[in-house]
Design a protein around this motif. Sequence first.
Motif, PDB file in Angstrom:
ATOM      1  N   ALA A   4       0.846  -1.193   0.000  1.00 55.44           N
ATOM      2  CA  ALA A   4       0.000   0.000   0.000  1.00 55.44           C
ATOM      3  C   ALA A   4       0.881   1.242   0.000  1.00 55.44           C
ATOM      4  N   TRP A   5       0.313   2.325  -0.525  1.00 60.12           N
ATOM      5  CA  TRP A   5       1.016   3.613  -0.600  1.00 60.12           C
ATOM      6  C   TRP A   5       0.086   4.692  -0.097  1.00 60.12           C
ATOM      7  N   PHE A   6       0.580   5.500   0.849  1.00 63.44           N
ATOM      8  CA  PHE A   6      -0.234   6.528   1.495  1.00 63.44           C
ATOM      9  C   PHE A   6       0.232   7.911   1.061  1.00 63.44           C
ATOM     10  N   ASP A   7      -0.713   8.723   0.613  1.00 62.18           N
ATOM     11  CA  ASP A   7      -0.399  10.094   0.212  1.00 62.18           C
ATOM     12  C   ASP A   7      -0.600  11.014   1.414  1.00 62.18           C
ATOM     13  N   LEU A  10      -5.216   6.495   0.308  1.00 66.04           N
ATOM     14  CA  LEU A  10      -4.534   5.211   0.414  1.00 66.04           C
ATOM     15  C   LEU A  10      -4.689   4.466  -0.904  1.00 66.04           C
ATOM     16  N   TRP A  11      -3.565   4.032  -1.461  1.00 66.30           N
ATOM     17  CA  TRP A  11      -3.569   3.249  -2.697  1.00 66.30           C
ATOM     18  C   TRP A  11      -3.073   1.841  -2.366  1.00 66.30           C
ATOM     19  N   VAL A  12      -3.838   0.835  -2.782  1.00 68.02           N
ATOM     20  CA  VAL A  12      -3.537  -0.555  -2.462  1.00 68.02           C
ATOM     21  C   VAL A  12      -3.021  -1.276  -3.698  1.00 68.02           C
ATOM     22  N   MET A  13      -1.987  -2.067  -3.517  1.00 71.47           N
ATOM     23  CA  MET A  13      -1.393  -2.776  -4.647  1.00 71.47           C
ATOM     24  C   MET A  13      -2.215  -3.997  -5.050  1.00 71.47           C
ATOM     25  N   ARG A  58      -7.174   2.764  -5.884  1.00 73.87           N
ATOM     26  CA  ARG A  58      -7.872   3.299  -4.727  1.00 73.87           C
ATOM     27  C   ARG A  58      -8.969   2.334  -4.300  1.00 73.87           C
ATOM     28  N   PRO A  59      -8.966   1.860  -3.070  1.00 74.30           N
ATOM     29  CA  PRO A  59     -10.070   1.024  -2.603  1.00 74.30           C
ATOM     30  C   PRO A  59     -11.330   1.856  -2.411  1.00 74.30           C
TER      31      PRO A  59
END
Length: 216
Positions: free
Chosen positions: A189-192, A198-201, A210-211
């Motif tokens: 996951a990547w958090f801005d 929150l972006w989930v792989m 994006r979930p």
Amino acid sequence: MSKFPERLLAGYQTFMTGRYTAERARYRQLAETGQEPHTLVIACCDSRAAPETIFDCGPGELFVVRNVANLMPPYEPDGNYHSTSAALEFAVQALKIRNILVMGHGRCGGIAASLDPAAKPLSPGDFIGQWISLLKPAAEKIQESSLMTGSERQTAMERISIRNSISNLRTFPCVKILEDKGKLEIHGAWFDISSGELWVMDKDSGDFVRPEVEVA
């Protein structure tokens, strides 16, 4: 004798009169029965990206190891000191966690350093430089691209490093065996920091999406 930071004492007082009071029974249970966290989070030291805060988790839910740029080194049983590998070993073998999350974030200073060929060591030991060298092969390829802006390179490297750490996780026999048996799941996951997004792989494609969550 130096004085203990007032901000920490004030925060502790708020904790004791607020969260601890509300969750006193939970803390006592954890003290008596031990911890059973469901997820190991490999996160960055960055003070702006605390997993417990981002995921609103209570005591005993997450087992968190934080290092510069949220990196997972490869399996190297060479007798040296490996703090992140030790945390992984304990989480998987002793705590029997069910999920591993590698969580990166935007505007990561460690990632920025990996993309800066002119970066100078902060000390004679150059501990950060040595640590960040785990990303050198990928960073060199990103640096060579003239089609991306500096910020695009930064974001790309932050996400590539997450995939790289997941690949390194699978070099550990205990992780690979349990994942193959369906007893352990690995996530990215990547958090801005700026937007809170929150972006989930995606496990199949490796893309970050994006979930669907409700945000007030």
